[in-house]
Design a protein around this motif. Structure first.
Motif, PDB file in Angstrom:
ATOM      1  N   ARG A 120      -7.458   6.660  -4.342  1.00  0.00           N
ATOM      2  CA  ARG A 120      -7.040   5.992  -3.107  1.00  0.00           C
ATOM      3  C   ARG A 120      -6.055   4.880  -3.446  1.00  0.00           C
ATOM      4  NH1 ARG A 120     -11.672   4.203   0.818  1.00  0.00           N
ATOM      5  NH2 ARG A 120      -9.814   4.023   2.140  1.00  0.00           N
ATOM      6  N   ALA A 139       1.196   4.348  -2.896  1.00  0.00           N
ATOM      7  CA  ALA A 139       1.079   5.756  -2.519  1.00  0.00           C
ATOM      8  C   ALA A 139       2.318   6.540  -2.937  1.00  0.00           C
ATOM      9  CB  ALA A 139       0.861   5.879  -1.010  1.00  0.00           C
ATOM     10  N   VAL A 196      -4.332   3.120  -1.596  1.00  0.00           N
ATOM     11  CA  VAL A 196      -4.417   2.005  -0.658  1.00  0.00           C
ATOM     12  C   VAL A 196      -5.322   0.900  -1.191  1.00  0.00           C
ATOM     13  CG1 VAL A 196      -6.381   2.905   0.665  1.00  0.00           C
ATOM     14  CG2 VAL A 196      -4.696   1.427   1.791  1.00  0.00           C
ATOM     15  N   ALA A 219       0.830  -1.205   0.000  1.00  0.00           N
ATOM     16  CA  ALA A 219       0.000   0.000   0.000  1.00  0.00           C
ATOM     17  C   ALA A 219       0.866   1.257   0.000  1.00  0.00           C
ATOM     18  CB  ALA A 219      -0.930  -0.002   1.218  1.00  0.00           C
ATOM     19  N   THR A 236      -8.849  -5.834   9.201  1.00  0.00           N
ATOM     20  CA  THR A 236      -7.713  -5.071   8.679  1.00  0.00           C
ATOM     21  C   THR A 236      -6.507  -5.315   9.576  1.00  0.00           C
ATOM     22  OG1 THR A 236      -8.430  -3.104   9.919  1.00  0.00           O
ATOM     23  CG2 THR A 236      -9.107  -3.261   7.625  1.00  0.00           C
TER      24      THR A 236
END
Length: 581
Positions: free
Chosen positions: A300, A84, A302, A80, A504
């Motif tokens: 996004r 980014a 992620v 992730a 998560t």
């Protein structure tokens, strides 16, 4: 006697001087004429664009000098974070290098679309503005907008060789059922994307695995679906060709047509139908790194997928898509491509499959023979292409409204993409490591020597490294201790079916007995797993790396718990959502 036009006699020495003078005059006259035909843009405007501009305004790409170096993504430990970092590096570079051009276009009220996945801007302009753009020193060139194509699959004949086993021949041939039964792995926890003609998200083979599915039949298309072409009516996913639905079924179909039936899928429509315009493919490539809502906003990173399958190709050889593939690799996204259906000649692998950065698949049939039309290598700089071969002849899979049997490397590529989901589900720490994954895929392939286009007995330009063996590939990944979470969701002692449970983490990696790992060893890709409870309110999430996780249950209120998953252990939890007020 020589006469002048007036009939006067001209001496020979004067005639010679006259000829020299006439030559000088002609030379001087040619100078301004040559200047008039010189290219005032320094040759930056491509001939095809120049021709289009003769009729007035035209739409084209403006390529700017330089590209962002995605090396910034090498430092982050998690996938992730890599996505980014790539997004930040790419968008920042584009904003800086395109600033003057964007300002000019805004000032002239010219329709334009900037891209950051490659350093380019799509522009509609007249000849005067095109010349002004070309004069900017940061502009590298003005180029036409080309197209790629979905390789046209041929209709096939359904094979019945494995009907008794409940799976299609191609799924059985790569030994995916062994992975399901012996390794208890169906691709859980991994997200695969496709850039294609779209997907029928409600198809019974695919609906449950769509990442946008929610309890009670609800769907959330934002960040899970994007139509770069504008062809679909409204916000609902569509597939006006059937190709994308067929490809997605091979990856995640549930009833024996898919390799990884528990992996989640998302999709972007980058092809209007059989044609895929370059600008749509660039928009699709950006979305893969930073999924947006349906309007193209709120990116996004992620939520970037783990793997992206591309069953489309360009016959023309160019580097237009290389920065896209390089950005995916830097972001830890596995780039899978169909080799193309332009064989049996050598050196026929298409773009972008022929790039060294791309992993590409050729096609074989039920008898393990190479499909005659399967494109061959070598690829660029004499690298072996395709990289591997997978089933691609007489492949039955989903299409809108039912099923169909198709043949082509478009069908081969998703077998490999889905095998990567199985590998990364088996070893979550391997997620995002493209080089290691490619090495394991190649090293476990079944050799199929074919010297027709060069190469060696174990690595040739027809089968590549050989025929795909999903079971061997998954068995080859690092042995990672994993745990399981099982639980129930109740309210006032009664089970709550259809409740969305989201996990998560790990928030903190631990050893098998629950002790925290040192920070240097604890870095790993974060997971986000979602499952709906069954009729008894129960749920199960397998293949979880040891560590602390946050678990949320929502219906109609929510509850949050933090649980520690231990290696080779099953943790039982009970969640009780609160009621909404």
């Amino acid at each position: 006697m020589t006469l002048s036009r007036e009939g006067e006699h001209v001496p020979p020495h004067l005639r010679r001087r006259a000829r020299v003078l006439a030559g000088l005059i002609a030379l001087l006259a040619a100078v301004p004429q040559a200047a008039a035909h010189a290219e005032p843009d320094g040759g930056k405007i491509a001939t095809a664009v120049r021709d289009d501009l003769k009729d007035g305004a035209a739409t084209f790409f403006v390529r700017l000098k330089g590209e962002a170096d995605p090396a910034a993504a090498r430092a982050p430990a998690t996938k992730a974070a890599k996505a980014a970092a790539v997004y930040a590096a790419k968008t920042g570079y584009a904003e800086r290098s395109q600033a003057r051009l964007r300002g000019l276009l805004t000032e002239r009220h010219a329709v334009h679309t900037p891209f950051w996945i490659v350093n380019a801007v799509k522009v509609t302009a007249d000849p005067a503005l095109a010349a002004e753009i070309a004069a900017l020193p940061e502009v590298a060139g003005i180029e036409p907008i080309g197209t790629a194509e979905v390789p046209r699959p041929a209709s096939g004949t359904q094979q019945s060789l494995t009907a008794a086993k409940g799976v299609e021949w191609n799924i059985d041939r790569i030994k995916a059922p062994r992975v399901w039964k012996k390794l208890h792995n169906r691709g859980e926890g991994v997200v695969v994307a496709t850039i294609d003609s779209g997907v029928d998200f409600a198809h019974p083979e695919l609906a449950a695995q769509y990442r946008g599915s929610r309890p009670g039949g609800r769907v959330q298309h934002d960040h899970n679906w994007f139509d770069a072409t504008g062809v679909c009516a409204g916000p609902t996913p569509c597939d006006n060709l059937g190709h994308g639905t067929h490809v997605t079924g091979i990856m995640t179909g549930r009833s024996g047509i898919g390799v990884a039936p528990r992996a989640e899928w998302i999709a972007v429509k980058g092809c209007e139908s059989a044609k895929c315009a370059d600008d749509f493919l660039l928009a699709a490539g950006q979305w893969i790194i930073a999924p947006t809502d349906r309007d193209g906003r709120n990116p996004r990173p992620v939520l970037a997928p783990d793997i992206v399958n591309n069953s489309w190709a360009k016959a023309r050889r160019d580097d237009w898509c290389r920065p896209v593939v390089q950005a995916w690799v830097a972001a830890g996204i596995f780039p899978m491509f169909a080799a193309g259906n332009t064989g049996p000649g050598c050196d026929t692998t298409e773009t972008p499959a022929r790039y060294a950065e791309s992993h590409s698949a050729g096609s074989f049939d039920v008898n393990d023979a190479l499909m005659p039309e399967s494109s061959r290598g070598p690829g660029e700089n004499e690298v072996t292409k395709p990289d591997i071969a997978a089933p691609g002849v007489d492949i039955r899979s989903s299409v809108p409204g039912g099923y169909f049997v198709w043949t082509g490397t478009s069908m081969s590529s998703p077998h490999v993409a889905a095998t990567v989901t199985l590998m990364w589900s088996a070893a979550p720490a391997l997620r995002g490591d493209i080089a290691a994954t490619r090495a394991l895929l190649d090293g476990t392939a079944i050799d199929a020597p074919d010297a027709g286009c060069g190469g060696t007995a174990d690595d040739d330009n027809a089968f590549g490294e050989g025929r795909l063996d999903a079971y061997a590939a998954v068995r080859s990944v690092p042995d990672e201790p994993l745990g399981t979470l099982r639980g129930t969701v109740t309210a006032r002692g009664r089970p709550l079916p259809g409740t969305e449970v989201t996990l998560t983490g790990p928030l903190r990696r631990t050893t098998a007995n629950g002790r925290p790992l040192p920070e240097a060893e604890a870095a790993g890709p974060p997971l986000r797993r979602t499952v709906d409870t069954g009729r008894d309110g129960g749920f199960s999430l397998r293949r979880l790396p040891p560590g602390d996780y946050q678990v949320t249950a929502s219906r109609p209120g929510h509850t949050t718990a933090t649980l520690t998953i231990k290696a080779d252990r099953t943790i039982t939890a009970r969640l009780r959502p609160t009621r909404s007020r």
